[in-house]
Design an enzyme around this catalytic site. Sequence first.
Site, PDB file in Angstrom:
ATOM      1  N   CYS A 154       8.005   1.276   0.254  1.00  0.00           N
ATOM      2  CA  CYS A 154       7.177   1.583  -0.914  1.00  0.00           C
ATOM      3  C   CYS A 154       7.854   2.541  -1.915  1.00  0.00           C
ATOM      4  O   CYS A 154       8.768   2.147  -2.610  1.00  0.00           O
ATOM      5  CB  CYS A 154       5.829   2.120  -0.433  1.00  0.00           C
ATOM      6  SG  CYS A 154       4.523   1.971  -1.673  1.00  0.00           S
ATOM      7  N   HIS A 197       3.433  -1.412   4.402  1.00  0.00           N
ATOM      8  CA  HIS A 197       2.946  -0.406   5.325  1.00  0.00           C
ATOM      9  C   HIS A 197       2.341  -1.168   6.485  1.00  0.00           C
ATOM     10  O   HIS A 197       2.485  -2.367   6.598  1.00  0.00           O
ATOM     11  CB  HIS A 197       1.873   0.469   4.655  1.00  0.00           C
ATOM     12  CG  HIS A 197       2.394   1.249   3.493  1.00  0.00           C
ATOM     13  ND1 HIS A 197       3.193   2.347   3.637  1.00  0.00           N
ATOM     14  CD2 HIS A 197       2.233   1.088   2.160  1.00  0.00           C
ATOM     15  CE1 HIS A 197       3.497   2.832   2.448  1.00  0.00           C
ATOM     16  NE2 HIS A 197       2.930   2.086   1.530  1.00  0.00           N
TER      17      HIS A 197
END
Lengths: 431, 261
Positions: free
Chosen positions: B105, B212
């Site tokens: 991310c 994630h």
Amino acid sequence: MHIPIALGKAITKVSQTFNLGSGSTWPGEIALSLDANFLNNLSKKNPHLKIVLVAGTNGKTTTTKLTQEVLERQNYRVFRNEAGANLINGIASSFVYRADIFGKISYDVALFEIDENSLPRILEHITPFAIILLNLFRDQLDRYGEVNTIAEKWQEALKKLPKETLLVTNGDDPMLRFIGEKSNLHVSYFGIDEKLMDKKNAPHDVDFLYCPKCKTKLEFIKRSYSHMGIYKCPKCGFRHAKTSTFNSLPNPMFGLYNKYNINAASLLLQNGFGVNLKTIELGITNFDPAFGRQERIIYKGKNIFLLLSKNPASFNQSIQAIIEQDKNPNVLLLLNDRIPDGRDVSWIWDVEFEELKNAYYVTISGDRAYDMGVRIKYCDIPDSKFQIHDILTEAIIVAASRLETDQTLYILATYSAMLDVRKILKGRKIL
Amino acid sequence: MKAKNLFPKTYNLTIGWLYPELMSTYGDRGNIIVLQKRCEWRNINVRIEKISPDTEYQILDTCDLFFMGGAQDTQQEIVNHDLFGKKGSALKKKIEQGTPGLFICGAYQFLGKYYKTADGKILEGLKIFPSYTENPGENVNRLIGNIIIEPNSSTYNLKPKTYIVGFENHGGRTYLEDKSMTFATVKKGSGNNGKDKTEGIMYKNSIGTYLHGPILPKNPEIADWLIEKAVEVKYGEKIELEPLDDSLEQKAKDVVVKRNS
């Protein structure tokens, strides 16, 4: 006659008669759509009503419920919003129920628990007598976003309030201390006694380790849990606030987190309502926790202890609380990923499940039971010590059947799982 | 859970965990736990080197595998400041030499060329990955939800039809200068930008991704691939890790796949 209220009440009646759900949010929704200033107008109509808002990631329900019990001992007439109805429509619904059809409210105090993200919007509609800001932890990042963003929004929203508004907040939390310091309100800080803290390394579920003022790493002299403790900034001098710690008061519930909730309520009761310590103590001693929050249930003759555990800080505190009770606990872990739980289950890796390595047995269920199973496997808890059940009822029965006499089954559950398990254990829905 | 050590000698790996206190918001620590345990279960000695703003840049040179998670904006600012300079150059050198890494991310975005913020400001990246990220503005939705991707089979050895599952939550849209570098193809969800079906980047032996979940616990084959690469680059020997019982991981993955198809 007050039209939005009359209509809201009619809707409530209809929805109750035809059993269309608890009706806890849409009467308010309708009142607000008929009059966008509904909340503002109603509070103006009832200047005697003291409104208290309670916001924070964890502990809202316990803190409001405790405050209500003590105030009622002092003969205040008090009402709260319904559990979970903590957005603006829930607050409006609560007013619809409690006002008469002319808009008059015959209560002295309204205690509202408020969703973190909704606080700024609600403050545009309501001028409270007091606000409690309990704590701020990472929680459901898919829904709430980042904690820093929430902190900034809170800070902005508080600026618009009149100076005499009471702000009761947590001096052990660096970000809330910062918000308190920045605000022009009448601020007081609660915390817990230094003796209940220790000096250890930062745990993993922390959000504020750096100075909110100058971004230097904070020095923690002592820690209570997560990012809370006694701290100072080595560069700019920002430091922990002097806090009220109420050392003489008992904590009939378990865990440091409840000591914080008790102290927050006590500080408000003392400063906002002039309640003496003796009365507060009496209220705490007779306090019956809200449903699902450290609730004791007898199920088929077995002792069950149910702990809502909804984010890393809350789960870590639940684990600590049960280990204090039982070094080898028999545990049932329930993980769901519905809207009220947060759809992202990544957060379970921020929880110290390694602390359960001496568990008597770990049973697992919920929509995302296998994610939890993988987490437990990576704590090096052997296959022979944990088991996954797809069906919740089966999980409860099997877990309870493993109990020796006098043993307790500790159930740690996310929000929707807590409601589900409670339905099974109590045989009916209680909200 | 232990597998036998079939290797003729003992391997020692150092995992460089970049900014554990600052860049680890979404349970990304799970990736470190999984890498560590899967090494230990194969009797590979593993040491976790936590790299923080106080760490000397030379330490990066002692690492055999890198990991860096996502972060909140304030924390990311502190990290960006720290990585512009000797530490960033040291990291770039290692990645160019083939040291494997996993960048999630915010870390993935920061290793690219630049990040254009919601209000149009350009933030320089480390310029390691040939990618760039733009945030289309405050009133455009973030890309949030469960995601299923199929790895680009040419990049590494996975069984055919292996899906990778995770959870994405990002405002920035990332674009690759060369789409053949994509880590995986999006089957369900948004991926890099919600448009071109690409997800992540595979650059040398480093993976940048939005997943994630965290990514490694439910997709242990990627963890094993990273470990094998780390040994290969450090010792100059190709190894094949002893398989572990991953049936639980597979079931957790199946739940996500079944629900989203």
